[in-house]
Structure formats: C-alpha cells, structure tokens
Scaffold this motif. Structure first.
Motif, PDB file in Angstrom:
ATOM      1  N   LEU A 230       2.491  -6.688  -7.980  1.00 37.22           N
ATOM      2  CA  LEU A 230       2.367  -6.839  -6.527  1.00 37.22           C
ATOM      3  C   LEU A 230       3.337  -5.937  -5.782  1.00 37.22           C
ATOM      4  CD1 LEU A 230       1.955 -10.683  -5.899  1.00 37.22           C
ATOM      5  CD2 LEU A 230       0.257  -8.894  -5.546  1.00 37.22           C
ATOM      6  N   GLN A 231       4.527  -5.728  -6.344  1.00 41.35           N
ATOM      7  CA  GLN A 231       5.546  -4.934  -5.656  1.00 41.35           C
ATOM      8  C   GLN A 231       5.122  -3.478  -5.483  1.00 41.35           C
ATOM      9  OE1 GLN A 231       5.751  -6.022  -8.748  1.00 41.35           O
ATOM     10  NE2 GLN A 231       6.282  -4.273 -10.040  1.00 41.35           N
ATOM     11  N   ARG A 232       4.115  -3.041  -6.241  1.00 36.68           N
ATOM     12  CA  ARG A 232       3.600  -1.675  -6.089  1.00 36.68           C
ATOM     13  C   ARG A 232       2.409  -1.599  -5.155  1.00 36.68           C
ATOM     14  NH1 ARG A 232       2.946  -0.690 -11.995  1.00 36.68           N
ATOM     15  NH2 ARG A 232       0.844  -0.024 -11.485  1.00 36.68           N
ATOM     16  N   MET A 233       1.819  -2.730  -4.823  1.00 37.83           N
ATOM     17  CA  MET A 233       0.565  -2.732  -4.083  1.00 37.83           C
ATOM     18  C   MET A 233       0.781  -2.502  -2.593  1.00 37.83           C
ATOM     19  SD  MET A 233      -1.623  -5.746  -5.925  1.00 37.83           S
ATOM     20  CE  MET A 233      -1.920  -5.712  -7.704  1.00 37.83           C
ATOM     21  N   VAL A 234      -0.187  -1.809  -1.996  1.00 34.26           N
ATOM     22  CA  VAL A 234      -0.203  -1.574  -0.551  1.00 34.26           C
ATOM     23  C   VAL A 234      -1.450  -2.271  -0.009  1.00 34.26           C
ATOM     24  CG1 VAL A 234      -0.429   0.178   1.256  1.00 34.26           C
ATOM     25  CG2 VAL A 234       1.033   0.614  -0.738  1.00 34.26           C
ATOM     26  N   VAL A 235      -1.304  -2.941   1.119  1.00 29.08           N
ATOM     27  CA  VAL A 235      -2.433  -3.642   1.738  1.00 29.08           C
ATOM     28  C   VAL A 235      -2.864  -2.880   2.982  1.00 29.08           C
ATOM     29  CG1 VAL A 235      -3.129  -5.742   2.958  1.00 29.08           C
ATOM     30  CG2 VAL A 235      -1.792  -5.908   0.843  1.00 29.08           C
TER      31      VAL A 235
END
Length: 200
Positions: free
Chosen positions: A97-102
């Motif tokens: 999750l810490q790498r994900m962009v929304v």
C-alpha cells in the motif's frame, strides 16, 4: 506508454494476461517507464486468488521490479466504497500500500462531495499519494486526440499523477532509481547450412 494508435472508439486489443509479459516487452524495447492500463476489479481479484490459493493479477503486477500501482476510482460514494474495499483487501494480503497512488476521477464539474474528500483524507496516511483528477468532457468525448485543447486543470492533474508515481518509486528505491534488471531474452541460434556442418 505503449499504445496501439487505434481510434478512441475501437475495441481493445487482446493483450497478454501475465504482467511479466509486459515487463519483458518493456525491457526488450529499452523503455525507461511503461504505463500499463488495466480494467478489472482489484478487490475481487485479491479475494478470488486467496480462495483459489493462487497468485492474483494484482499481486503479480505489484511483484514486478520498480512497479508503482495506481488505483483509479470515481469520486462518488459508490466509487469510494469500492476503493476502500480494495485497499482493505490489499492490506489483508500484504500488498505494498505504501507504494500505491490513488487517482480520484471526478464525474462532473464542481467540488468533490464531502464524503469523497473525507475518504481521501483518511487514505492519505495509508497510500503514497491521493491525486484528484477533475472532470474533463473533452477526454470522455475525444480521448487524447486533441490533448493541446485540454483544460489546465486536467493537464495539471496529469503532471501531479506522474510526479506522485515518481515520488513513490524514489521513496522506496532511492534516487537515482537503479536500472531495472533486464530479463533474459531467448534468441534462437541460426540454422547451419550443410556446408558449415562440423564433421564428427
């Protein structure tokens, strides 16, 4: 970005299922960055893979070297609910999750609804970044055929999204980013002519 140069209204080309195939294609072409656009239900993919005891498509994309997943959701109540479900499923499976962009995509002009803004604020601490993409009728009608006529807000959102992806990668792997490992490409050896055969 790898693109097929078809008309905006054309059906999608049949594409490889395995994310590693895209990585092979990118490495063979010497691309510095590749944007792969997929359309599937992330939460359903994660749950299905867990039930089947297999590696899902989401996990396979996340496992690629230097990958930054971008989760897209409509900036509506149902869109936010689906996004929150996907984030919970990803967290339960230990996906990065810490790498994900929304990217929250507005479906109409004007300010985002209060529940959407509240959800975006809560997501900020769980993912790398949350980017709001304003409504742009021209993209919905013509795609990017007249990109120079887009409103400045849409262009700015594109820059913000690209910057967020790069910032996510740099925060995980450092700057400058190390070169991605190039996968081996199998090259068949040329057939020999009869005159070139080595005698036994």
């Amino acid at each position: 970005m790898l693109t097929d140069h078809q008309e905006w209204s054309s059906p999608s080309l049949p594409l490889p299922w395995n994310p590693a195939a895209w990585y092979q294609l990118a490495a063979a072409g010497g691309w510095q960055a590749v944007v792969a656009d997929t359309a599937y239900s992330m939460a359903q993919d994660i749950v299905t893979a867990r039930c089947e005891g297999s590696v899902g498509l989401t996990a396979a994309w996340c496992a690629l070297p230097f990958s930054v997943p971008v989760l897209c959701a409509t900036a509506t109540g149902p869109g936010i609910q689906a996004l929150q479900t996907a984030v919970k499923a990803a967290a339960a499976e230990g996906l990065p999750l810490q790498r994900m962009v929304v990217a929250l995509v507005a479906t109409s002009a004007g300010r985002l609804p209060a529940p959407v803004r509240a959800a975006a604020t809560m997501l900020q601490s769980r993912v790398s970044a949350v980017v709001s993409v304003p409504y742009e009728q021209r993209i919905r009608t013509y795609g990017l055929t007249d990109a120079d006529r887009l409103k400045s807000g849409a262009v700015d959102a594109g820059f913000d999204l690209a910057h967020a992806v790069l910032a996510s990668a740099v925060s995980v792997w450092g700057e400058p980013l190390p070169p991605a490992p190039a996968p081996a490409v199998a090259i068949p050896s040329p057939a020999r002519h009869a005159s070139e055969e080595v005698p036994a």
